[in-house]
Enzyme design. Structure first.
Site, PDB file in Angstrom:
ATOM      1  N   TYR A  17       4.124  -2.811   1.328  1.00 37.94           N
ATOM      2  CA  TYR A  17       5.390  -3.383   0.863  1.00 37.94           C
ATOM      3  C   TYR A  17       6.568  -2.610   1.446  1.00 37.94           C
ATOM      4  O   TYR A  17       7.508  -3.197   1.975  1.00 37.94           O
ATOM      5  CB  TYR A  17       5.441  -3.367  -0.668  1.00 37.94           C
ATOM      6  N   HIS A  21       9.414  -3.870   4.398  1.00 37.12           N
ATOM      7  CA  HIS A  21      10.853  -3.839   4.147  1.00 37.12           C
ATOM      8  C   HIS A  21      11.572  -2.878   5.088  1.00 37.12           C
ATOM      9  O   HIS A  21      12.728  -3.107   5.448  1.00 37.12           O
ATOM     10  CB  HIS A  21      11.144  -3.526   2.680  1.00 37.12           C
ATOM     11  N   TYR A  40      21.577  -4.670  -1.599  1.00 38.92           N
ATOM     12  CA  TYR A  40      20.249  -5.075  -2.061  1.00 38.92           C
ATOM     13  C   TYR A  40      19.382  -3.826  -2.033  1.00 38.92           C
ATOM     14  O   TYR A  40      19.115  -3.282  -0.968  1.00 38.92           O
ATOM     15  CB  TYR A  40      19.682  -6.154  -1.129  1.00 38.92           C
ATOM     16  N   TRP A  75       9.279 -15.464   5.169  1.00 38.95           N
ATOM     17  CA  TRP A  75       9.172 -14.143   4.551  1.00 38.95           C
ATOM     18  C   TRP A  75       8.289 -14.206   3.306  1.00 38.95           C
ATOM     19  O   TRP A  75       7.427 -13.361   3.103  1.00 38.95           O
ATOM     20  CB  TRP A  75      10.559 -13.602   4.199  1.00 38.95           C
ATOM     21  N   TRP A  76       8.504 -15.217   2.480  1.00 38.38           N
ATOM     22  CA  TRP A  76       7.657 -15.370   1.295  1.00 38.38           C
ATOM     23  C   TRP A  76       6.191 -15.491   1.685  1.00 38.38           C
ATOM     24  O   TRP A  76       5.330 -14.852   1.078  1.00 38.38           O
ATOM     25  CB  TRP A  76       8.071 -16.594   0.494  1.00 38.38           C
TER      26      TRP A  76
END
Length: 104
Positions: A17, A21, A40, A75-76
């Site tokens: 993860y 990112h 963000y 991306w999802w």
């Protein structure tokens, strides 16, 4: 406008993860910016595997349009193997309610 959400990454996927990112696609970064996302941040609780995301956005309606964009859908799909998702591969996310803030 400030937003906070909670999501969950699979226990054995913390590193994946973070790596994904760290290498966030430039096209997705640009979409976030052009849709009013000025900040963000995402934190991980390593014991519970919950992610806490904090965002600052200019306009809720503009920001929600990202969900239907092709780059966001990709991306999802890319993230679906490492976190809890809905049937359309969007992350399962819970909006959090702000209960305190200390500012200068």
């Amino acid at each position: 406008m400030k937003k906070a959400i909670r999501m969950r990454v699979f226990p054995d996927k913390h590193e994946a993860y973070k790596k994904r990112h760290d290498e966030l696609w430039p096209e997705l970064q640009e979409v976030l910016k052009t849709h009013g996302c000025t900040k963000y941040n995402i934190w991980l609780d390593e014991e519970t595997h919950y992610l806490f995301a904090y965002l600052e956005i200019e306009d809720e309606e503009l920001f929600t349009k990202i969900a239907d964009m092709t780059i966001n859908r990709k991306w999802w799909d890319f993230m679906a193997d490492i976190m809890e998702t809905n049937a359309d591969n969007s992350p399962v996310s819970i909006d959090l309610t702000q209960v305190f803030e200390l500012e200068d």
